[in-house]
Design a protein around this motif. Structure first.
Motif, short mmCIF file in Angstrom:
data_model
loop_
_atom_site.label_atom_id
_atom_site.label_comp_id
_atom_site.label_asym_id
_atom_site.label_seq_id
_atom_site.Cartn_x
_atom_site.Cartn_y
_atom_site.Cartn_z
N LEU A 76 11.25 -5.11 -3.10
CA LEU A 76 10.38 -3.93 -3.27
C LEU A 76 9.48 -3.71 -2.06
O LEU A 76 9.27 -2.57 -1.64
N LEU A 77 8.94 -4.81 -1.51
CA LEU A 77 7.94 -4.65 -0.44
C LEU A 77 8.50 -3.94 0.80
O LEU A 77 7.89 -2.97 1.27
N PRO A 78 9.63 -4.36 1.37
CA PRO A 78 10.11 -3.64 2.55
C PRO A 78 10.71 -2.27 2.24
O PRO A 78 10.88 -1.45 3.14
N THR A 79 11.03 -2.03 0.97
CA THR A 79 11.62 -0.74 0.61
C THR A 79 10.55 0.35 0.46
O THR A 79 10.83 1.53 0.70
N ALA A 80 9.34 -0.04 0.09
CA ALA A 80 8.28 0.95 -0.14
C ALA A 80 8.01 1.82 1.10
O ALA A 80 7.97 3.06 0.98
N PRO A 81 7.80 1.27 2.30
CA PRO A 81 7.57 2.15 3.45
C PRO A 81 8.78 3.00 3.80
O PRO A 81 8.62 4.13 4.30
N VAL A 82 10.00 2.49 3.55
CA VAL A 82 11.20 3.29 3.83
C VAL A 82 11.26 4.51 2.93
O VAL A 82 11.51 5.65 3.40
N VAL A 83 11.00 4.34 1.63
CA VAL A 83 11.01 5.47 0.70
C VAL A 83 9.89 6.45 1.03
O VAL A 83 10.08 7.67 1.03
N TRP A 84 8.68 5.92 1.32
CA TRP A 84 7.57 6.81 1.65
C TRP A 84 7.89 7.65 2.88
O TRP A 84 7.62 8.86 2.92
N LEU A 85 8.45 7.04 3.91
CA LEU A 85 8.75 7.75 5.15
C LEU A 85 9.80 8.82 4.94
O LEU A 85 9.66 9.97 5.40
N LEU A 86 10.89 8.52 4.22
CA LEU A 86 11.96 9.50 4.01
C LEU A 86 11.50 10.63 3.10
O LEU A 86 11.84 11.81 3.34
N LEU A 87 10.73 10.32 2.07
CA LEU A 87 10.22 11.39 1.22
C LEU A 87 9.25 12.28 1.96
O LEU A 87 9.22 13.50 1.77
N ALA A 88 8.45 11.67 2.84
CA ALA A 88 7.55 12.49 3.65
C ALA A 88 8.35 13.40 4.57
O ALA A 88 7.96 14.57 4.82
N ALA A 89 9.48 12.94 5.10
CA ALA A 89 10.32 13.76 5.96
C ALA A 89 11.07 14.84 5.18
O ALA A 89 11.24 15.96 5.67
N PHE A 90 11.48 14.53 3.96
CA PHE A 90 12.29 15.47 3.17
C PHE A 90 11.43 16.53 2.49
O PHE A 90 11.72 17.73 2.55
N PRO B 125 3.82 9.99 -9.74
CA PRO B 125 4.56 9.14 -10.69
C PRO B 125 6.07 9.27 -10.56
O PRO B 125 6.81 8.27 -10.64
N GLN B 126 6.56 10.51 -10.33
CA GLN B 126 8.01 10.69 -10.17
C GLN B 126 8.52 10.01 -8.89
O GLN B 126 9.63 9.45 -8.86
N ARG B 127 7.71 10.03 -7.84
CA ARG B 127 8.12 9.37 -6.60
C ARG B 127 8.15 7.85 -6.77
O ARG B 127 9.06 7.18 -6.26
N VAL B 128 7.16 7.32 -7.47
CA VAL B 128 7.15 5.88 -7.70
C VAL B 128 8.33 5.48 -8.58
O VAL B 128 8.98 4.44 -8.34
N VAL B 129 8.63 6.30 -9.59
CA VAL B 129 9.79 6.00 -10.44
C VAL B 129 11.07 6.03 -9.61
O VAL B 129 11.96 5.17 -9.76
N THR B 130 11.19 7.01 -8.73
CA THR B 130 12.37 7.07 -7.85
C THR B 130 12.48 5.81 -7.01
O THR B 130 13.56 5.21 -6.88
N GLY C 243 13.34 18.30 -3.91
CA GLY C 243 14.39 17.43 -3.40
C GLY C 243 15.78 17.99 -3.61
O GLY C 243 16.00 18.87 -4.45
N ALA C 244 16.75 17.50 -2.86
CA ALA C 244 18.15 17.92 -2.96
C ALA C 244 19.02 16.68 -3.11
O ALA C 244 18.66 15.58 -2.67
N TRP C 245 20.18 16.89 -3.71
CA TRP C 245 21.06 15.76 -4.00
C TRP C 245 21.53 15.04 -2.73
O TRP C 245 21.67 13.82 -2.70
N TRP C 246 21.80 15.82 -1.67
CA TRP C 246 22.27 15.19 -0.44
C TRP C 246 21.19 14.32 0.19
O TRP C 246 21.49 13.30 0.85
N THR D 80 0.82 -1.22 0.00
CA THR D 80 0.00 0.00 0.00
C THR D 80 0.85 1.26 0.00
O THR D 80 0.40 2.32 -0.47
N PHE D 81 2.08 1.18 0.49
CA PHE D 81 2.94 2.37 0.51
C PHE D 81 3.33 2.80 -0.91
O PHE D 81 3.68 3.96 -1.13
N VAL D 82 3.27 1.88 -1.86
CA VAL D 82 3.53 2.25 -3.24
C VAL D 82 2.41 3.14 -3.77
O VAL D 82 2.66 4.18 -4.41
#
Length: 358
Positions: free
Chosen positions: A340-354, A224-229, A288-291, A212-214
């Motif tokens: 992919l499955l355990p990575t989806a919540p990690v990406v969602w959480l960090l993008l929400a923070a950034f 779409p850009q976030r999912v591609v990332t 977003g920023a490169w760092w 569901t995090f996807v």
């Protein structure tokens, strides 16, 4: 057979005849040889046999010269006992794997940038097929009967709720799915009830809830850009781990879980994912920023590796190599969703923070 030449001959009557002594035998004639030596005719007969090519004595055979052995044929020629070192080869059909990967990528990217709802449907199909593979292997190898019908219906509901209502909707759908699993299993005998419902709740969390995090990534304005990332970083991490590990891998990362993974491969995954993360955050994600991409890439490399190891643990416990055979060169759907499955919540959480969830 008697030889008459060896019998004694009677001496004719005459003065040399001794009546008392009886008939006298005539001595064997003496024949001189060419050197003046004398030998009896028995020796002469033996000498003649020897001259004719026979043995000098009856119990003597002439020495035989050894026959030269023919050279061995080319097929039996001595070879180097040390075989050449084996070449490193991939464990799967790379052509089929690349072809299937390109086809899946085309479907995903087309659905992402045409209509978002189509991509949600693609995720639902992947989740249902993944649940079918997982529950089938559990029943075949362990005799665990996790109920597929409530899992499939609840899993589809989770994906849609996560896209429409966000994290709150996903948690509500997860709770209702777990309840449905408990009730559905009550229609069968109570033996192994606890084991079956535990496996069912685990399957509901492991496959549809993490997926569901996807769709929650897709719900943002630049979804779409976030999912591609998310997809690019995960694929680049796996590719970097495979390429570096295949070429330079020596030290095993977790030999009891996945003997093919190496520490060198993990370093390759981190390097590739951090580089890709910096580019994606700089050019794809709004604000977003490169760092931030460096941190995101590092987290993706770790979570993708842990997800791969986690499914390897499940498959080793089940005693299987792949969860399915639906995708040539890849195995089953679950064999592609492992990282992919355990990575989806990690990406969602960090993008929400950034950059936030909007």
């Amino acid at each position: 057979m008697n030889d008459s030449s060896w019998q004694p001959e009677p001496v004719p009557a005459g003065p040399a005849y001794d009546a008392q002594a009886g008939p006298q035998t005539r001595p064997m004639p003496i024949v001189p040889d060419a050197a003046g030596r004398d030998f009896d005719d028995r020796e002469a007969r033996d000498r003649g046999a020897a001259a004719a090519g026979g043995p000098l004595f009856r119990d003597e055979t002439p020495p035989q010269e050894p026959m030269p052995s023919p050279p061995p044929p080319p097929s039996q020629a001595p070879q180097d006992p040390s075989p050449p070192p084996p070449k490193k080869r991939a464990g799967r059909d790379l052509r089929a794997a690349i072809g299937v990967g390109v086809g899946l990528g085309a479907v995903i990217f087309a659905s992402l940038f045409i209509v978002k709802a189509v991509f949600v449907g693609v995720v639902v199909v992947a989740v249902v097929v993944g649940l079918w593979e997982l529950t089938s292997r559990l029943q075949e190898k362990k005799g665990i009967k996790a109920p597929l019908v409530p899992l499939a219906v609840g899993g589809a509901a989770m994906i849609i709720a996560g896209y429409v209502r966000g994290a709150e909707g996903a948690w509500v759908a997860m709770a209702l799915t777990a309840l449905a699993v408990l009730v559905w299993r009550m229609t069968e005998p109570p033996e192994d009830y606890l084991k079956d419902v535990t496996a069912g709740v685990f399957a509901a969390f492991y496959v549809p809830f993490l997926a569901t995090f996807v769709t929650m990534l897709l719900a943002a304005d630049d979804g779409p850009q976030r999912v591609v990332t998310f997809l690019v970083l995960t694929v680049v991490s796996d590719t970097g781990a495979y390429a570096v590990g295949w070429r330079f891998g020596k030290t095993k990362l977790a030999p009891r879980i996945s003997p093919g993974k190496t520490r060198e491969g993990l370093f390759g995954a981190v390097a590739f994912a951090m580089a890709a993360g910096a580019l994606c955050m700089e050019f794809l994600v709004d604000g977003g920023a490169w760092w931030q991409g460096l941190l995101l890439g590092l987290a993706v490399a770790v979570s993708a590796t842990l997800g791969d190891l986690g499914e390897s643990m499940i498959k080793r416990d089940l005693g299987i190599k792949d969860m399915g055979t639906l995708l040539p060169g890849h195995g089953g759907i679950m064999d592609r969703l492992d990282s992919l499955l355990p990575t989806a919540p990690v990406v969602w959480l960090l993008l929400a923070a950034f950059v936030g969830t909007g």
